[in-house]
Design an enzyme around this catalytic site. Structure first.
Site, mmCIF file in Angstrom:
data_model
loop_
_atom_site.group_PDB
_atom_site.id
_atom_site.type_symbol
_atom_site.label_atom_id
_atom_site.label_comp_id
_atom_site.label_asym_id
_atom_site.label_seq_id
_atom_site.Cartn_x
_atom_site.Cartn_y
_atom_site.Cartn_z
ATOM 1 N N HIS A 79 -2.682 10.612 0.478
ATOM 2 C CA HIS A 79 -2.848 9.258 -0.013
ATOM 3 C C HIS A 79 -2.926 9.225 -1.529
ATOM 4 O O HIS A 79 -2.244 8.457 -2.185
ATOM 5 C CB HIS A 79 -4.128 8.682 0.594
ATOM 6 C CG HIS A 79 -4.121 7.203 0.712
ATOM 7 N ND1 HIS A 79 -4.700 6.391 -0.201
ATOM 8 C CD2 HIS A 79 -3.563 6.382 1.643
ATOM 9 C CE1 HIS A 79 -4.531 5.136 0.150
ATOM 10 N NE2 HIS A 79 -3.836 5.099 1.268
ATOM 11 N N GLU A 115 0.825 -1.219 0.000
ATOM 12 C CA GLU A 115 0.000 0.000 0.000
ATOM 13 C C GLU A 115 0.853 1.261 0.000
ATOM 14 O O GLU A 115 1.682 1.451 0.900
ATOM 15 C CB GLU A 115 -0.914 -0.010 1.240
ATOM 16 C CG GLU A 115 -1.896 1.137 1.234
ATOM 17 C CD GLU A 115 -2.915 1.083 2.387
ATOM 18 O OE1 GLU A 115 -3.076 0.011 3.006
ATOM 19 O OE2 GLU A 115 -3.528 2.130 2.647
ATOM 20 N N LYS A 134 -7.343 -0.673 11.719
ATOM 21 C CA LYS A 134 -6.723 -1.050 10.434
ATOM 22 C C LYS A 134 -5.509 -0.159 10.187
ATOM 23 O O LYS A 134 -4.467 -0.609 9.709
ATOM 24 C CB LYS A 134 -7.751 -0.929 9.305
ATOM 25 C CG LYS A 134 -7.307 -1.518 7.969
ATOM 26 C CD LYS A 134 -6.490 -0.579 7.113
ATOM 27 C CE LYS A 134 -6.117 -1.211 5.783
ATOM 28 N NZ LYS A 134 -5.221 -0.363 4.985
ATOM 29 N N ASP A 147 4.433 -14.490 11.767
ATOM 30 C CA ASP A 147 3.116 -14.930 11.315
ATOM 31 C C ASP A 147 2.106 -13.797 11.520
ATOM 32 O O ASP A 147 1.608 -13.590 12.621
ATOM 33 C CB ASP A 147 2.735 -16.174 12.143
ATOM 34 C CG ASP A 147 1.438 -16.818 11.686
ATOM 35 O OD1 ASP A 147 0.599 -16.114 11.096
ATOM 36 O OD2 ASP A 147 1.276 -18.016 11.931
HETATM 37 P P1 NDP Z 1 9.774 -23.398 15.272
HETATM 38 O O1 NDP Z 1 8.909 -24.589 15.119
HETATM 39 O O2 NDP Z 1 10.765 -23.130 14.203
HETATM 40 O O3 NDP Z 1 10.462 -23.485 16.696
HETATM 41 C C1 NDP Z 1 11.436 -22.580 17.105
HETATM 42 C C2 NDP Z 1 12.741 -23.290 17.139
HETATM 43 O O4 NDP Z 1 13.769 -22.334 17.339
HETATM 44 C C3 NDP Z 1 12.763 -24.231 18.323
HETATM 45 O O5 NDP Z 1 12.473 -25.513 17.878
HETATM 46 C C4 NDP Z 1 14.172 -24.084 18.861
HETATM 47 O O6 NDP Z 1 14.927 -25.195 18.581
HETATM 48 C C5 NDP Z 1 14.803 -22.954 18.049
HETATM 49 N N1 NDP Z 1 15.463 -22.007 18.932
HETATM 50 C C6 NDP Z 1 16.774 -21.659 18.844
HETATM 51 N N2 NDP Z 1 17.086 -20.758 19.769
HETATM 52 C C7 NDP Z 1 15.980 -20.522 20.486
HETATM 53 C C8 NDP Z 1 15.665 -19.665 21.589
HETATM 54 N N3 NDP Z 1 16.594 -18.876 22.138
HETATM 55 N N4 NDP Z 1 14.409 -19.643 22.047
HETATM 56 C C9 NDP Z 1 13.451 -20.412 21.503
HETATM 57 N N5 NDP Z 1 13.678 -21.257 20.461
HETATM 58 C C10 NDP Z 1 14.937 -21.321 19.962
HETATM 59 O O7 NDP Z 1 8.927 -22.088 15.412
HETATM 60 P P2 NDP Z 1 7.746 -21.777 16.394
HETATM 61 O O8 NDP Z 1 7.506 -22.904 17.340
HETATM 62 O O9 NDP Z 1 8.044 -20.440 16.977
HETATM 63 O O10 NDP Z 1 6.497 -21.710 15.442
HETATM 64 C C11 NDP Z 1 6.342 -20.637 14.552
HETATM 65 C C12 NDP Z 1 5.751 -21.151 13.262
HETATM 66 O O11 NDP Z 1 4.598 -21.931 13.516
HETATM 67 C C13 NDP Z 1 5.311 -20.036 12.383
HETATM 68 O O12 NDP Z 1 5.834 -20.274 11.106
HETATM 69 C C14 NDP Z 1 3.795 -20.158 12.379
HETATM 70 O O13 NDP Z 1 3.266 -19.706 11.153
HETATM 71 C C15 NDP Z 1 3.585 -21.602 12.580
HETATM 72 N N6 NDP Z 1 2.310 -22.066 13.157
HETATM 73 C C16 NDP Z 1 1.390 -21.197 13.674
HETATM 74 C C17 NDP Z 1 0.218 -21.674 14.237
HETATM 75 C C18 NDP Z 1 -0.724 -20.685 14.855
HETATM 76 O O14 NDP Z 1 -0.378 -19.525 14.978
HETATM 77 N N7 NDP Z 1 -1.932 -21.074 15.249
HETATM 78 C C19 NDP Z 1 -0.085 -23.115 14.272
HETATM 79 C C20 NDP Z 1 0.978 -23.912 13.738
HETATM 80 C C21 NDP Z 1 2.116 -23.404 13.207
HETATM 81 P P3 NDP Z 1 14.874 -26.518 19.435
HETATM 82 O O15 NDP Z 1 13.990 -27.424 18.675
HETATM 83 O O16 NDP Z 1 16.303 -26.968 19.494
HETATM 84 O O17 NDP Z 1 14.313 -26.182 20.766
#
Ligand code: NDP
Length: 432
Positions: free
Chosen positions: A382, A85, A268, A284
């Site tokens: 705008h 936008e 918005k 997200d």
């Molecule tokens: P990830 O699944 O990628 O998990 C984060 C990873 O980062 C962890 O597994 C962890 O690794 C690693 N990590 C490294 N350093 C750190 C730290 N300091 N603190 C925390 N984690 C660390 O991402 P999220 O669990 O955050 O999930 C986000 C994604 O999920 C987005 O893409 C979203 O779109 C999607 N999603 C959203 C939903 C919703 O909003 N309803 C439902 C389902 C998915 P380790 O494994 O070693 O711990």
């Protein structure tokens, strides 16, 4: 973050794209070895795109720019935005300039606690079930943490439990919330793993049936608040005294608190700034949008998320609180070139700092929109920027875009028919 040479960013909007990239480097926001990625338009390699989603057939691009002049908690930022936008970046930059001249944005970030939900049905004796759940809280938390031990090793994990009971007609739900620290991640997958892992134990403890286990995007325990203060003399505009503008902004804020029709549009405007940074940072934005609007209706009526009011000394005070469960790691953040660039330009903020930047972008955007509405109206600024979009929609290419847009701004009607007519005239003249 090291100190920045902001004078390099003067008249940024008048520079060519390559000069803007140089200016970001010279000002100290962009390291030299990151320049190439910007010069390559943050190219997303095919192999990465193909592995990100299903049935991938291309990449969908958006313009990527920076809003300038952000002074947040005493630190200077250029704020990257991915947005289609026109006027969003200009509005954010101009509000941030004014606010920055008067102390900037001050933020407060709550402890970052995310909520996971397990929903149980067919619980024949709810009170006994709740007593059992409370008595076994430690075991439930242990089971959740065993499902994702790495987050516990990092210092996070599930640390408390809350039980809610909801009756709706003949349905009865027992809802178990886990409060989970996901540290630098948004934590959706971490939470979902934990919640699914505890369902069998919850069924056993409640003698009920587990309907689902998933995070709640209503992140009421992960809030970011920003405030700013603007003296009235700085608000004068279009022959209006600063006091008049301030009072109109306060009235605009009040009507958005009480009228949902106005509140949605008001919010918005806030989300124009918020979403653009959330998207640019690889987070997200659907999650943030859903949570923000639920928070706007937290007392049962949908209301403005921000508030503008008058301080005792007459200054205008602005305040915005949003649930902002964003991550500095996780999802596509560590491999998407655009997301990586955003984190680099912001000085690799941790998740809390990123919240501060995003909520400030929301308040800046909100201020610009309201001030324009109660002074010159929103269309002047705008439509002036919209002229370029109309010129492109009419088919203008290369230098035709600027010439067509300039003529369109001077014409009586600014619409697509007019843009096409101007472009046709221009091409005819050039053929002669
Ligand atoms: P990830 O699944 O990628 O998990 C984060 C990873 O980062 C962890 O597994 C962890 O690794 C690693 N990590 C490294 N350093 C750190 C730290 N300091 N603190 C925390 N984690 C660390 O991402 P999220 O669990 O955050 O999930 C986000 C994604 O999920 C987005 O893409 C979203 O779109 C999607 N999603 C959203 C939903 C919703 O909003 N309803 C439902 C389902 C998915 P380790 O494994 O070693 O711990």
């Amino acid at each position: 973050m090291t100190s920045k040479n902001l004078t390099e960013l003067t008249k940024f909007y008048k520079k060519k794209r390559s000069e803007r990239i140089d200016a970001l480097e010279n000002s100290g926001f962009l390291d030299t070895d990151w320049k190439e990625s910007l010069e390559n338009n943050l190219h997303l390699p095919e192999a990465i795109a193909d592995s990100m989603i299903e049935n991938q057939i291309g990449t969908y691009q958006l313009p990527y720019g920076v809003a300038l002049n952000f002074l947040i908690d005493g630190q200077d930022y250029v704020v990257p935005m991915a947005v289609e936008e026109p006027s969003v970046i200009a509005a954010a930059s101009s509000a941030a300039k004014l606010i920055g001249e008067h102390g900037g944005f001050q933020t407060v970030i709550s402890e970052r606690i995310m909520i996971g939900q397990a929903i149980l049905t067919k619980v024949s004796s709810p009170q006994t079930a709740m007593d059992n759940l409370k008595a076994n809280e430690h075991e439930i938390l242990l089971k959740a943490n065993q499902a994702h031990p790495s987050i516990v090793e990092r210092g996070g994990g599930a640390h408390s439990l809350q039980i809610r009971e909801i009756k709706e007609g003949s349905s009865h739900f027992l809802i178990v919330h886990l409060h989970i620290q996901t540290l630098e991640a948004m934590g959706a997958n971490i939470i979902n793993t934990m919640m699914e892992a505890i369902l069998p134990l919850l069924e056993e403890l409640t003698e009920g049936s587990a309907l689902m286990g998933i995070l709640s995007n209503y992140a009421t325990e992960c809030l970011a608040t920003v405030t700013c203060r603007i003296p009235t003399h700085a608000l004068a505009k279009n022959n209006l005294e600063g006091e008049e503008v301030r009072d109109s902004i306060v009235l605009a804020s009040q009507v958005a608190l009480v009228d949902p029709y106005r509140a949605v549009t008001h919010n918005k405007g806030i989300m124009n700034g918020v979403d653009a940074v959330v998207l640019a940072s690889g987070n997200d934005w659907r999650a943030i949008e859903a949570g923000a609007h639920a928070y706007a209706a937290r007392d049962g009526q949908y209301r403005a998320l921000s508030k503008w009011y008058t301080a005792e000394n007459g200054d205008l005070l602005g305040e915005l609180t949003l649930p902002l469960p964003v991550g500095a790691v996780g999802g596509s953040i560590s491999f998407h070139p655009g997301a990586q660039m955003t984190h680099h330009l912001l000085g690799n903020p941790d998740a809390g700092r990123l919240e501060s930047i995003i909520v400030s972008a929301g308040l800046a955007q909100n201020f610009s929109a309201i001030r324009a509405l109660v002074t010159e109206g929103i269309q002047k600024g705008h439509m002036s920027l919209q002229a370029r979009s109309l010129a492109i929609s009419a088919g203008a290419q290369g230098d035709e875009i600027k010439v067509t847009a300039d003529l369109l701004r001077k014409s009586q009607h600014m619409n697509l028919v007019q843009a096409k007519s101007i472009l046709e005239d221009l091409r005819n003249k050039r053929l002669r």
